[in-house]
Design a protein around this motif. Structure first.
Motif, PDB file in Angstrom:
ATOM      1  N   ARG A  77      18.646   1.185   7.879  1.00  0.00           N
ATOM      2  CA  ARG A  77      17.464  -0.013   8.131  1.00  0.00           C
ATOM      3  C   ARG A  77      17.753  -1.390   8.825  1.00  0.00           C
ATOM      4  O   ARG A  77      17.288  -1.460   9.617  1.00  0.00           O
ATOM      5  N   ARG A  78      18.823  -1.926   7.986  1.00  0.00           N
ATOM      6  CA  ARG A  78      18.665  -3.726   8.224  1.00  0.00           C
ATOM      7  C   ARG A  78      19.288  -3.722   9.728  1.00  0.00           C
ATOM      8  O   ARG A  78      18.487  -4.081  10.623  1.00  0.00           O
ATOM      9  N   GLN A  79      20.007  -3.032  10.688  1.00  0.00           N
ATOM     10  CA  GLN A  79      20.321  -2.112  12.193  1.00  0.00           C
ATOM     11  C   GLN A  79      19.121  -2.207  12.756  1.00  0.00           C
ATOM     12  O   GLN A  79      18.484  -3.311  13.831  1.00  0.00           O
ATOM     13  N   ARG A  80      18.248  -1.782  12.254  1.00  0.00           N
ATOM     14  CA  ARG A  80      17.176  -1.655  13.056  1.00  0.00           C
ATOM     15  C   ARG A  80      15.534  -2.914  12.881  1.00  0.00           C
ATOM     16  O   ARG A  80      15.206  -2.793  13.859  1.00  0.00           O
ATOM     17  N   LEU A  81      16.063  -2.995  11.923  1.00  0.00           N
ATOM     18  CA  LEU A  81      14.990  -4.596  11.750  1.00  0.00           C
ATOM     19  C   LEU A  81      16.035  -5.480  12.564  1.00  0.00           C
ATOM     20  O   LEU A  81      15.099  -6.712  13.014  1.00  0.00           O
ATOM     21  N   LEU A  82      16.867  -5.925  12.377  1.00  0.00           N
ATOM     22  CA  LEU A  82      17.429  -6.806  13.116  1.00  0.00           C
ATOM     23  C   LEU A  82      17.480  -7.011  14.682  1.00  0.00           C
ATOM     24  O   LEU A  82      16.638  -7.710  15.401  1.00  0.00           O
ATOM     25  N   HIS A  83      16.705  -5.530  15.568  1.00  0.00           N
ATOM     26  CA  HIS A  83      16.542  -5.053  16.794  1.00  0.00           C
ATOM     27  C   HIS A  83      15.352  -5.702  17.077  1.00  0.00           C
ATOM     28  O   HIS A  83      14.572  -6.035  18.106  1.00  0.00           O
ATOM     29  N   GLU A  84      14.490  -5.122  15.879  1.00  0.00           N
ATOM     30  CA  GLU A  84      12.473  -5.234  15.651  1.00  0.00           C
ATOM     31  C   GLU A  84      12.594  -6.696  15.748  1.00  0.00           C
ATOM     32  O   GLU A  84      12.065  -8.004  16.921  1.00  0.00           O
ATOM     33  N   TRP A  85      13.821  -7.729  14.592  1.00  0.00           N
ATOM     34  CA  TRP A  85      12.857  -9.332  15.142  1.00  0.00           C
ATOM     35  C   TRP A  85      13.801  -9.626  15.687  1.00  0.00           C
ATOM     36  O   TRP A  85      13.260 -11.130  16.322  1.00  0.00           O
ATOM     37  N   HIS A  86      14.546  -9.163  16.775  1.00  0.00           N
ATOM     38  CA  HIS A  86      14.670 -10.154  18.149  1.00  0.00           C
ATOM     39  C   HIS A  86      14.412  -9.829  19.305  1.00  0.00           C
ATOM     40  O   HIS A  86      14.477 -10.257  20.014  1.00  0.00           O
ATOM     41  N   GLY A  87      13.186  -9.364  19.213  1.00  0.00           N
ATOM     42  CA  GLY A  87      12.814  -7.636  20.405  1.00  0.00           C
ATOM     43  C   GLY A  87      13.397  -7.199  21.171  1.00  0.00           C
ATOM     44  O   GLY A  87      13.456  -7.604  22.395  1.00  0.00           O
ATOM     45  N   VAL A  88      14.429  -6.863  20.677  1.00  0.00           N
ATOM     46  CA  VAL A  88      15.634  -5.891  21.783  1.00  0.00           C
ATOM     47  C   VAL A  88      15.374  -4.628  21.366  1.00  0.00           C
ATOM     48  O   VAL A  88      15.701  -4.174  19.840  1.00  0.00           O
ATOM     49  N   PRO A  89      15.707  -3.709  22.410  1.00  0.00           N
ATOM     50  CA  PRO A  89      15.175  -2.355  21.659  1.00  0.00           C
ATOM     51  C   PRO A  89      16.483  -1.803  21.357  1.00  0.00           C
ATOM     52  O   PRO A  89      17.240  -1.495  21.053  1.00  0.00           O
ATOM     53  N   PHE A  90      16.332  -0.481  20.064  1.00  0.00           N
ATOM     54  CA  PHE A  90      17.281  -0.101  19.728  1.00  0.00           C
ATOM     55  C   PHE A  90      17.715   1.037  20.576  1.00  0.00           C
ATOM     56  O   PHE A  90      16.912   1.467  20.792  1.00  0.00           O
ATOM     57  N   ALA A  91      18.848   1.049  21.658  1.00  0.00           N
ATOM     58  CA  ALA A  91      19.311   2.091  22.480  1.00  0.00           C
ATOM     59  C   ALA A  91      19.862   3.333  22.131  1.00  0.00           C
ATOM     60  O   ALA A  91      20.109   4.248  22.729  1.00  0.00           O
ATOM     61  N   ASN A  92      20.713   3.200  20.615  1.00  0.00           N
ATOM     62  CA  ASN A  92      21.826   4.295  20.043  1.00  0.00           C
ATOM     63  C   ASN A  92      20.740   5.577  18.719  1.00  0.00           C
ATOM     64  O   ASN A  92      21.022   5.555  17.902  1.00  0.00           O
ATOM     65  N   ASP A  93      19.607   5.617  19.194  1.00  0.00           N
ATOM     66  CA  ASP A  93      18.927   6.210  17.675  1.00  0.00           C
ATOM     67  C   ASP A  93      19.219   7.662  17.914  1.00  0.00           C
ATOM     68  O   ASP A  93      18.242   8.886  19.012  1.00  0.00           O
TER      69      ASP A  93
END
Length: 245
Positions: A77-93
């Motif tokens: 979850r934390r990793q995905r939140l980092l992407h949300e906060w930085h506005g960068v898509p999570f590319a490894n779902d």
């Protein structure tokens, strides 16, 4: 460090809270994939919470009486939140997201056990938290992309834990490439040694199998996995938001 065993009988003696924090800090300082730090420890201090957790781990009645219980969780979850906060898509779902968090949780569990045993505590992992993973998740208020990997009972041991002989290195440690040389013979010998030095007190599923005069480790493991177990764990993981492609 090699002479260790699982402990399910504990003294009626509390584990100091500063010990628990120190052990947790050591465990969470263990190696982690790419410094992602995708594991969490939930220390169950409430006896009511511990009692409720014990009802969810079938066949592990001793859990309710353990001095301390922790649940080691994988946390993507934390990793995905980092992407949300930085506005960068999570590319490894995909499956690797789950795999990385699981690896971190496993490393944390091992490090926790090692640190606890250095202080003279006994430990026993509780994989049965995954038997009813959704209910355990609800009990612990786990959000999406956080899942229970294993519970861990720990405390001052009431007796010296039994040390289980492991498979010989010729079976489990390989050089240069994987090999299975004389595997069946090696396991047969291991079965004989285990049956002599550490016989099982009871045989699994006696209603389903005839009583065995030479009950062995391999027969015990075959019987264990002859019954369905955690068949719904994949659907639970998907319900947490993970994709298993």
């Amino acid at each position: 460090m090699a002479a260790r065993g699982s402990c399910r009988a504990f003294m009626d003696k509390p584990v100091p809270s500063d010990w628990v924090r120190t052990i947790s800090a050591i465990a969470l300082s263990a190696p982690t994939k790419s410094d992602l730090q995708q594991s969490d420890i939930i220390v169950v201090e409430s006896k009511e919470m511990q009692r409720r957790l014990a009802t969810l781990v079938s066949g592990q009645t001793w859990v309710a009486d353990a001095p301390m219980i922790a649940v080691i969780c994988g946390n993507n979850r934390r990793q995905r939140l980092l992407h949300e906060w930085h506005g960068v898509p999570f590319a490894n779902d995909h499956l690797d997201a789950l795999f990385n968090a699981t690896g971190d949780a496993a490393i944390t569990l091992g490090a926790f056990v090692t640190a606890a045993e250095v202080l003279g505590l006994g430990c026993c992992p509780i994989s049965a938290v995954r038997n009813k993973a959704a209910a355990v998740s609800d009990l612990l208020d786990l959000p999406d992309h956080v899942f229970p990997f294993a519970g861990l009972a720990f405390g001052f041991p009431a007796q010296t834990p039994t040390i289980s002989k492991r498979l010989p290195l010729q079976v489990t440690c390989h050089v240069d490439r994987y090999r299975e040389i004389n595997l069946k013979e090696a396991i047969a010998q291991y079965d004989e040694e285990r049956a002599t030095s550490q016989p099982y007190e009871k045989q699994r599923f006696p209603k389903n199998f005839a009583d065995s005069d030479s009950y062995s480790w391999s027969e015990d493991k075959v019987r264990q996995y002859s019954e369905p177990e955690r068949a719904d764990f994949g659907s639970y993981i998907r319900s947490c938001g993970f994709k298993l492609d």
